[in-house]
Design a protein around this motif. Sequence first.
Motif, PDB file in Angstrom:
ATOM      1  N   PHE A 142      40.159 -25.265 -90.567  1.00 26.71           N
ATOM      2  CA  PHE A 142      39.473 -25.053 -91.844  1.00 26.71           C
ATOM      3  C   PHE A 142      40.408 -24.365 -92.826  1.00 26.71           C
ATOM      4  N   SER A 143      40.398 -24.843 -94.050  1.00 27.97           N
ATOM      5  CA  SER A 143      41.087 -24.171 -95.151  1.00 27.97           C
ATOM      6  C   SER A 143      40.176 -24.213 -96.364  1.00 27.97           C
ATOM      7  N   GLY A 144      40.423 -23.294 -97.293  1.00 27.46           N
ATOM      8  CA  GLY A 144      39.582 -23.228 -98.487  1.00 27.46           C
ATOM      9  C   GLY A 144      38.606 -22.076 -98.470  1.00 27.46           C
ATOM     10  N   GLN A 145      38.942 -21.005 -97.723  1.00 20.11           N
ATOM     11  CA  GLN A 145      38.057 -19.839 -97.680  1.00 20.11           C
ATOM     12  C   GLN A 145      37.966 -19.209 -99.059  1.00 20.11           C
ATOM     13  N   LEU A 146      36.743 -18.938 -99.496  1.00 25.12           N
ATOM     14  CA  LEU A 146      36.538 -18.414-100.846  1.00 25.12           C
ATOM     15  C   LEU A 146      36.432 -16.895-100.888  1.00 25.12           C
ATOM     16  N   LYS A 147      35.964 -16.293 -99.821  1.00 29.00           N
ATOM     17  CA  LYS A 147      35.777 -14.840 -99.841  1.00 29.00           C
ATOM     18  C   LYS A 147      37.112 -14.153 -99.582  1.00 29.00           C
ATOM     19  N   ARG A 148      37.821 -13.878-100.642  1.00 29.87           N
ATOM     20  CA  ARG A 148      39.106 -13.189-100.563  1.00 29.87           C
ATOM     21  C   ARG A 148      39.404 -12.580-101.919  1.00 29.87           C
ATOM     22  N   HIS A 149      40.386 -11.705-101.946  1.00 32.92           N
ATOM     23  CA  HIS A 149      40.742 -11.032-103.185  1.00 32.92           C
ATOM     24  C   HIS A 149      41.696 -11.892-104.008  1.00 32.92           C
ATOM     25  N   ASP A 150      41.694 -11.637-105.297  1.00 32.39           N
ATOM     26  CA  ASP A 150      42.602 -12.345-106.194  1.00 32.39           C
ATOM     27  C   ASP A 150      44.043 -12.077-105.762  1.00 32.39           C
ATOM     28  N   GLY A 151      44.791 -13.134-105.572  1.00 38.48           N
ATOM     29  CA  GLY A 151      46.177 -12.989-105.148  1.00 38.48           C
ATOM     30  C   GLY A 151      46.364 -13.011-103.650  1.00 38.48           C
ATOM     31  N   GLU A 152      45.287 -12.841-102.901  1.00 41.97           N
ATOM     32  CA  GLU A 152      45.384 -12.869-101.439  1.00 41.97           C
ATOM     33  C   GLU A 152      45.464 -14.314-100.960  1.00 41.97           C
ATOM     34  N   THR A 153      46.360 -14.569-100.042  1.00 43.11           N
ATOM     35  CA  THR A 153      46.529 -15.912 -99.500  1.00 43.11           C
ATOM     36  C   THR A 153      45.900 -15.992 -98.116  1.00 43.11           C
ATOM     37  N   VAL A 154      44.981 -16.928 -97.954  1.00 43.50           N
ATOM     38  CA  VAL A 154      44.342 -17.158 -96.659  1.00 43.50           C
ATOM     39  C   VAL A 154      44.662 -18.581 -96.233  1.00 43.50           C
ATOM     40  N   GLY A 155      45.468 -18.713 -95.211  1.00 44.38           N
ATOM     41  CA  GLY A 155      45.869 -20.031 -94.745  1.00 44.38           C
ATOM     42  C   GLY A 155      44.790 -20.695 -93.908  1.00 44.38           C
ATOM     43  N   ALA A 156      45.117 -21.863 -93.404  1.00 45.39           N
ATOM     44  CA  ALA A 156      44.181 -22.605 -92.558  1.00 45.39           C
ATOM     45  C   ALA A 156      44.078 -21.945 -91.187  1.00 45.39           C
TER      46      ALA A 156
END
Length: 246
Positions: A142-156
């Motif tokens: 899964f990729s495309g997680q929305l719950k994160r901070h501006d500028g934070e990178t959440v990979g798959a």
Amino acid sequence: MVIFNSDRSCSDHLLPKSNWRSQILKRIEKMVDRDNDSYPDNLLSQTFKLFYDSVQASFADVQRQKAESSNKSLNQRQNNAIDIKVVNLIQWAKGRLVTLPEVPSLWHQVAVALMILTGRRQSEIMSSAKFSPVGSDSYVEFSGQLKRHDGETVGAYEIPALANSAEAVIAGLQWLEDNNKRVAPVDQSYQSQQAAVMQQKLTTPIALLVILMKLKLFAAKVSDRPQLHPPRRSALLKSRSTDLLD
């Protein structure tokens, strides 16, 4: 009269209460040992022993009462636990994705089924989510997680797909895409994803919101009926799970 120095170091303040009690009793005991010879027949030490035993018994009684209260609360929580089986809802969701609708107007059923089987948010399913195979029926990437901070990178990363539905989950998301029911972000940046989500929320028909509200209300009603035995709750869920999507 025994007077204790109230000046304590920073480390003393960090001691647990039980250690403080022990230290106070030890200090008194040292004073008793020092002055015991001034009293006949070990009167001072005998008096201290009675005092010591009384204090220990009092604290032991307090600990016992706390333990009984804690066990009582734990037993109450266990007795009030509600066994809700959602197997029928999961089976419906998998069946909906295995046999996808022939008409786009049933897109909301596909969206709800994806949310049930993956646990992802409505905004992710309808906008930013991407599912890829990982060689397992029970997991997808899964990729495309929305719950994160501006500028934070959440990979798959891998997430479970309930009921061994990985292939069906991937096909279901692609079905929404092919029928133009998703608002995909321009790119994977935080700003683009948030903009796509806002657009998706403005364009999502009321049908999906009504279904989600039904699911929440239904779960609340079942939770408020602890007097139902598990078989009856299971039957209630079985009879109502598909009705929620009508």
